[in-house]
Design an enzyme around this catalytic site. Structure first.
Site, short mmCIF file in Angstrom:
data_model
loop_
_atom_site.label_atom_id
_atom_site.label_comp_id
_atom_site.label_asym_id
_atom_site.label_seq_id
_atom_site.Cartn_x
_atom_site.Cartn_y
_atom_site.Cartn_z
N ASP A 139 -8.41 83.93 6.28
CA ASP A 139 -7.96 84.29 4.92
C ASP A 139 -6.99 83.26 4.37
O ASP A 139 -6.87 83.10 3.15
CB ASP A 139 -7.34 85.68 4.91
CG ASP A 139 -8.44 86.72 4.95
OD1 ASP A 139 -8.97 86.95 6.05
OD2 ASP A 139 -8.80 87.23 3.88
N GLN B 74 -15.20 96.44 9.72
CA GLN B 74 -16.09 95.45 9.10
C GLN B 74 -17.05 94.83 10.13
O GLN B 74 -18.15 94.42 9.80
CB GLN B 74 -15.27 94.34 8.43
CG GLN B 74 -14.49 94.76 7.21
CD GLN B 74 -13.08 95.18 7.54
OE1 GLN B 74 -12.83 95.73 8.61
NE2 GLN B 74 -12.14 94.96 6.64
N ARG C 282 -14.92 92.25 -0.63
CA ARG C 282 -13.94 91.76 0.33
C ARG C 282 -14.41 90.46 1.00
O ARG C 282 -15.53 90.03 0.77
CB ARG C 282 -13.66 92.84 1.37
CG ARG C 282 -14.96 93.46 1.90
CD ARG C 282 -14.95 93.83 3.31
NE ARG C 282 -14.66 92.74 4.20
CZ ARG C 282 -15.56 91.83 4.58
NH1 ARG C 282 -16.80 91.83 4.11
NH2 ARG C 282 -15.24 90.87 5.41
N GLY C 283 -13.52 89.90 1.87
CA GLY C 283 -13.82 88.63 2.52
C GLY C 283 -13.26 87.52 1.64
O GLY C 283 -13.50 87.51 0.42
N ALA C 284 -12.48 86.61 2.25
CA ALA C 284 -11.72 85.64 1.45
C ALA C 284 -12.53 84.89 0.38
O ALA C 284 -12.15 84.91 -0.80
CB ALA C 284 -11.00 84.67 2.38
N ASN D 47 -6.11 85.88 9.82
CA ASN D 47 -7.44 86.50 9.72
C ASN D 47 -7.30 87.97 10.09
O ASN D 47 -6.21 88.42 10.46
CB ASN D 47 -8.43 85.78 10.66
CG ASN D 47 -9.86 86.23 10.40
OD1 ASN D 47 -10.32 86.23 9.25
ND2 ASN D 47 -10.57 86.64 11.43
N LYS D 48 -8.38 88.71 9.96
CA LYS D 48 -8.36 90.16 10.19
C LYS D 48 -7.58 90.51 11.45
O LYS D 48 -7.74 89.88 12.48
CB LYS D 48 -9.81 90.66 10.29
CG LYS D 48 -9.99 92.16 10.52
CD LYS D 48 -9.29 93.04 9.53
CE LYS D 48 -9.66 92.76 8.09
NZ LYS D 48 -8.67 93.37 7.13
N ARG E 167 -4.71 91.46 -3.91
CA ARG E 167 -4.60 91.28 -2.45
C ARG E 167 -3.82 89.98 -2.20
O ARG E 167 -4.19 88.93 -2.72
CB ARG E 167 -5.99 91.22 -1.78
CG ARG E 167 -6.70 92.57 -1.81
CD ARG E 167 -7.85 92.61 -0.83
NE ARG E 167 -7.41 92.84 0.54
CZ ARG E 167 -8.21 92.74 1.59
NH1 ARG E 167 -9.47 92.40 1.45
NH2 ARG E 167 -7.75 92.98 2.81
#
Ligand code: MRU
Length: 353
Positions: A245, A204, A45-47, A255-256, A87
């Site tokens: 993201d 996270q 995960r993570g852009a 973003n998150k 995603r």
């Protein structure tokens, strides 16, 4: 150094982030469907890391092809579509698949599968190497901007920084975007403490950022997502920095989920709030944040906590994975090329020159 992702001898390796920090499991696979599943489930995960994984996943797919030359174009199209469906928000994923399509369309239609495999593998490696270098550049530009903005405070004391989600090695393969800036700032004696917001529902911030900071001996404490406004009111946060993201042409940033609330609180308290993201996270084709596709995830992610039911299975839930922070609440966007402060609509296109 944490080994978030690797590609050796036609095999993808990755640290399964779903079980960290309690279990460190390194998975190896040659199966592109398994790799797609790893992206979907947030094992990877993570852009920026999603972009790197997407590149390697296409390579795995090509390696698994056993059909005829005539069947390859349809197979390739399906493969790209499957990777892209994993995603929707992180634009880095689409940046990686676009690069793969570009290679295929630039003359490789008529070459052997082995040649195509080698060209794609090299391109995926380049995306990976570029993200590692981008982190180093962002770290330098970010610390420069923080020193400029908070120089007066820094004359008397070190700074406390709020961050959200995980933007470190686990999310990039390099030192990190926002967390890379924080790590560099700490090395230079700018940081007193890092405050990691837990980042519900998959935690996270509490699980992954805390784990990375512990490994680097950087002082920190974690808070629930809803605590940040109160800490700002009490003067416990000097600035905020998070990743992204997808960034629209006007600076609006996905973003998150939870990021926007921190940014609005920071704006209210006069606290600078920054985004750190490579240029590959900026989607200049999108005019503003309303057009960013926002992933909605399974309701059970909220109704359960790591497998334990905490609400009735019938509790109606909305589970957006990301929110959009309006550019007006963002003091600066730190990229690998330079830090842009305001005027995003005029300044961001120049980064693509
Ligand atoms: O759902 P995730 O864990 O992939 O979300 C990650 C984030 O929101 C990060 O802040 C963003 O991708 C930047 S990572 C350097």
């Amino acid at each position: 150094m944490i080994d978030a992702i690797s590609f050796e001898n036609g095999t993808l390796g990755y640290l399964d982030q779903r079980f960290l920090p309690l279990k460190e499991e390194y998975i190896k696979t040659k199966d592109h469907q398994e790799a797609i599943e790893a992206i979907k489930t947030l094992a990877v995960r993570g852009a920026p890391l999603i972009g790197v994984a997407a590149g390697y996943t296409v390579v795995l797919g090509i390696n698994s092809f056993t059909g005829s030359k005539e069947e390859f174009p349809a197979f390739f199209e399906r493969l790209i579509a499957d990777v892209e469906a994993s995603r929707p928000t992180a634009v880095n994923l689409f940046f990686a698949t676009a690069r793969m399509k570009e290679i295929y369309e630039s003359g490789f239609e008529n070459s052997s599968l082995e040649e195509l495999f080698a060209a794609m593998r090299d391109a995926a490696r380049k995306i990976h190497d570029d993200e590692i270098e981008n982190c180093e550049r962002m770290a330098r530009h970010g610390v420069e901007l923080i020193r400029r903005d908070l120089g007066e405070t820094l004359k008397t004391r070190k700074l406390n920084v709020l961050t959200h989600c995980n933007t470190g090695t686990l999310a990039t393969g390099g030192s990190g975007t926002a967390l890379g800036v924080i790590k560099q700032a700490w090395k230079e004696g700018v940081i007193e403490k890092v405050i990691t917001a837990e980042s519900r529902p998959l935690l996270q911030g509490l699980r992954l950022t805390a784990w990375e900071l512990e490994q680097e001996n950087i002082p920190f404490f974690s808070i629930s997502d809803s605590s940040s406004a109160f800490l700002m009111q009490k003067g416990m946060i000097d600035f905020g920095i998070v990743g992204a993201d997808r960034i629209a042409a006007n600076g609006d940033t996905a973003n998150k989920i939870g990021t926007c609330a921190h940014a609005i609180s920071a704006h209210h308290h006069g606290i600078p709030f920054y985004i750190a993201a490579p240029v590959s996270t900026i989607d200049i084709t999108i005019d503003d944040g309303t057009q960013i596709p926002i992933e909605e995830r399974d309701a059970d992610e909220l109704r359960t906590i790591f497998g334990t039911q905490v609400a009735t299975p019938t509790t109606p839930v909305i589970n957006y994975a990301f929110d959009v922070t309006p550019g007006e609440f963002i003091r600066g966007i730190v990229t690998d090329k330079k830090a842009v402060v305001g005027n995003y609509r005029e300044e961001l296109p120049g980064l693509f020159a």
